[in-house]
Design a protein around this motif. Structure first.
Motif, PDB file in Angstrom:
ATOM      1  N   LEU A   1       0.835  -1.204   0.000  1.00  0.00           N
ATOM      2  CA  LEU A   1       0.000   0.000   0.000  1.00  0.00           C
ATOM      3  C   LEU A   1       0.870   1.254   0.000  1.00  0.00           C
ATOM      4  O   LEU A   1       0.646   2.169  -0.800  1.00  0.00           O
ATOM      5  N   ILE A   2       1.865   1.281   0.863  1.00  0.00           N
ATOM      6  CA  ILE A   2       2.742   2.450   0.957  1.00  0.00           C
ATOM      7  C   ILE A   2       3.472   2.691  -0.365  1.00  0.00           C
ATOM      8  O   ILE A   2       3.535   3.818  -0.852  1.00  0.00           O
ATOM      9  N   GLY A   3       3.987   1.641  -0.961  1.00  0.00           N
ATOM     10  CA  GLY A   3       4.679   1.773  -2.248  1.00  0.00           C
ATOM     11  C   GLY A   3       3.764   2.274  -3.348  1.00  0.00           C
ATOM     12  O   GLY A   3       4.137   3.135  -4.142  1.00  0.00           O
ATOM     13  N   ARG A   4       2.552   1.738  -3.384  1.00  0.00           N
ATOM     14  CA  ARG A   4       1.577   2.145  -4.411  1.00  0.00           C
ATOM     15  C   ARG A   4       1.191   3.607  -4.228  1.00  0.00           C
ATOM     16  O   ARG A   4       1.154   4.377  -5.190  1.00  0.00           O
ATOM     17  N   LEU A   5       0.927   4.014  -2.991  1.00  0.00           N
ATOM     18  CA  LEU A   5       0.549   5.406  -2.736  1.00  0.00           C
ATOM     19  C   LEU A   5       1.705   6.354  -3.050  1.00  0.00           C
ATOM     20  O   LEU A   5       1.489   7.431  -3.618  1.00  0.00           O
ATOM     21  N   ALA A   6       2.929   5.961  -2.675  1.00  0.00           N
ATOM     22  CA  ALA A   6       4.096   6.808  -2.949  1.00  0.00           C
ATOM     23  C   ALA A   6       4.232   7.057  -4.443  1.00  0.00           C
ATOM     24  O   ALA A   6       4.488   8.184  -4.879  1.00  0.00           O
ATOM     25  N   LYS A   7       4.037   6.017  -5.220  1.00  0.00           N
ATOM     26  CA  LYS A   7       4.152   6.151  -6.674  1.00  0.00           C
ATOM     27  C   LYS A   7       3.042   7.043  -7.232  1.00  0.00           C
ATOM     28  O   LYS A   7       3.297   7.918  -8.059  1.00  0.00           O
ATOM     29  N   ARG A   8       1.816   6.841  -6.788  1.00  0.00           N
ATOM     30  CA  ARG A   8       0.672   7.574  -7.334  1.00  0.00           C
ATOM     31  C   ARG A   8       0.662   9.052  -6.940  1.00  0.00           C
ATOM     32  O   ARG A   8       0.195   9.887  -7.708  1.00  0.00           O
ATOM     33  N   VAL A   9       1.144   9.397  -5.747  1.00  0.00           N
ATOM     34  CA  VAL A   9       1.142  10.806  -5.341  1.00  0.00           C
ATOM     35  C   VAL A   9       2.518  11.447  -5.516  1.00  0.00           C
ATOM     36  O   VAL A   9       2.711  12.609  -5.163  1.00  0.00           O
ATOM     37  N   ARG A  10       3.451  10.650  -6.068  1.00  0.00           N
ATOM     38  CA  ARG A  10       4.801  11.145  -6.378  1.00  0.00           C
ATOM     39  C   ARG A  10       5.505  11.722  -5.158  1.00  0.00           C
ATOM     40  O   ARG A  10       6.042  12.842  -5.177  1.00  0.00           O
ATOM     41  N   ARG A  11       5.465  10.950  -4.103  1.00  0.00           N
ATOM     42  CA  ARG A  11       6.143  11.304  -2.854  1.00  0.00           C
ATOM     43  C   ARG A  11       6.993  10.121  -2.417  1.00  0.00           C
ATOM     44  O   ARG A  11       6.832   9.013  -2.899  1.00  0.00           O
ATOM     45  N   SER A  12       7.849  10.332  -1.444  1.00  0.00           N
ATOM     46  CA  SER A  12       8.701   9.251  -0.940  1.00  0.00           C
ATOM     47  C   SER A  12       7.889   8.308  -0.048  1.00  0.00           C
ATOM     48  O   SER A  12       6.837   8.672   0.473  1.00  0.00           O
ATOM     49  N   ARG A  13       8.421   7.111   0.121  1.00  0.00           N
ATOM     50  CA  ARG A  13       7.794   6.151   1.036  1.00  0.00           C
ATOM     51  C   ARG A  13       7.748   6.727   2.441  1.00  0.00           C
ATOM     52  O   ARG A  13       6.790   6.525   3.172  1.00  0.00           O
ATOM     53  N   ASP A  14       8.822   7.444   2.834  1.00  0.00           N
ATOM     54  CA  ASP A  14       8.871   8.037   4.173  1.00  0.00           C
ATOM     55  C   ASP A  14       7.750   9.055   4.366  1.00  0.00           C
ATOM     56  O   ASP A  14       7.155   9.131   5.441  1.00  0.00           O
ATOM     57  N   TYR A  15       7.462   9.833   3.336  1.00  0.00           N
ATOM     58  CA  TYR A  15       6.385  10.813   3.423  1.00  0.00           C
ATOM     59  C   TYR A  15       5.043  10.104   3.611  1.00  0.00           C
ATOM     60  O   TYR A  15       4.237  10.507   4.451  1.00  0.00           O
ATOM     61  N   ILE A  16       4.798   9.058   2.832  1.00  0.00           N
ATOM     62  CA  ILE A  16       3.536   8.321   2.942  1.00  0.00           C
ATOM     63  C   ILE A  16       3.422   7.679   4.322  1.00  0.00           C
ATOM     64  O   ILE A  16       2.370   7.736   4.963  1.00  0.00           O
ATOM     65  N   LEU A  17       4.499   7.082   4.789  1.00  0.00           N
ATOM     66  CA  LEU A  17       4.497   6.456   6.108  1.00  0.00           C
ATOM     67  C   LEU A  17       4.213   7.484   7.199  1.00  0.00           C
ATOM     68  O   LEU A  17       3.376   7.253   8.083  1.00  0.00           O
ATOM     69  N   PHE A  18       4.882   8.624   7.134  1.00  0.00           N
ATOM     70  CA  PHE A  18       4.646   9.700   8.100  1.00  0.00           C
ATOM     71  C   PHE A  18       3.185  10.152   8.052  1.00  0.00           C
ATOM     72  O   PHE A  18       2.541  10.321   9.082  1.00  0.00           O
ATOM     73  N   THR A  19       2.653  10.323   6.852  1.00  0.00           N
ATOM     74  CA  THR A  19       1.280  10.782   6.673  1.00  0.00           C
ATOM     75  C   THR A  19       0.289   9.762   7.217  1.00  0.00           C
ATOM     76  O   THR A  19      -0.687  10.132   7.883  1.00  0.00           O
ATOM     77  N   LEU A  20       0.523   8.488   6.956  1.00  0.00           N
ATOM     78  CA  LEU A  20      -0.354   7.437   7.479  1.00  0.00           C
ATOM     79  C   LEU A  20      -0.341   7.411   9.004  1.00  0.00           C
ATOM     80  O   LEU A  20      -1.392   7.333   9.642  1.00  0.00           O
ATOM     81  N   LYS A  21       0.856   7.471   9.577  1.00  0.00           N
ATOM     82  CA  LYS A  21       0.967   7.460  11.040  1.00  0.00           C
ATOM     83  C   LYS A  21       0.246   8.648  11.642  1.00  0.00           C
ATOM     84  O   LYS A  21      -0.443   8.523  12.656  1.00  0.00           O
ATOM     85  N   LYS A  22       0.406   9.799  11.026  1.00  0.00           N
ATOM     86  CA  LYS A  22      -0.253  11.012  11.512  1.00  0.00           C
ATOM     87  C   LYS A  22      -1.769  10.881  11.399  1.00  0.00           C
ATOM     88  O   LYS A  22      -2.503  11.240  12.317  1.00  0.00           O
ATOM     89  N   GLY A  23      -2.248  10.356  10.280  1.00  0.00           N
ATOM     90  CA  GLY A  23      -3.675  10.207  10.075  1.00  0.00           C
ATOM     91  C   GLY A  23      -4.307   9.208  11.011  1.00  0.00           C
ATOM     92  O   GLY A  23      -5.434   9.388  11.472  1.00  0.00           O
ATOM     93  N   ILE A  24      -3.599   8.142  11.314  1.00  0.00           N
ATOM     94  CA  ILE A  24      -4.116   7.102  12.216  1.00  0.00           C
ATOM     95  C   ILE A  24      -4.035   7.543  13.670  1.00  0.00           C
ATOM     96  O   ILE A  24      -4.882   7.173  14.474  1.00  0.00           O
ATOM     97  N   ALA A  25      -3.036   8.355  14.005  1.00  0.00           N
ATOM     98  CA  ALA A  25      -2.877   8.811  15.380  1.00  0.00           C
ATOM     99  C   ALA A  25      -4.065   9.641  15.844  1.00  0.00           C
ATOM    100  O   ALA A  25      -4.429   9.611  17.018  1.00  0.00           O
TER     101      ALA A  25
END
Length: 71
Positions: A40-64
């Protein structure tokens, strides 16, 4: 191994946040299976043209803060 674990319930809320922020994402882009967070993280990173770290940070923030509408 994924740096994040989330339940399908958490993902449903986070998915709504992602869809608001990135309205070009398709259902296939947002498809999630427990235990396959890395895919999921890899797919989202590719589709929104961001790094995996950015997606991971965003997911953690959204879930928190599931009660917030912000991502």
């Amino acid at each position: 191994m994924a740096d994040i674990k989330m339940t399908p319930e958490e993902w449903e809320i986070a998915k709504a946040k992602f869809r608001r922020k990135y309205n070009h994402l398709s259902d296939d882009d947002l498809a999630f299976e427990p235990g396959k967070e890395d895919e999921l993280i890899g797919r989202l990173a590719k589709r929104v043209r961001r790094s995996r770290d950015y997606i991971l940070f965003t997911l953690k923030k959204g879930i928190a803060d599931l009660g917030s509408n912000r991502l």
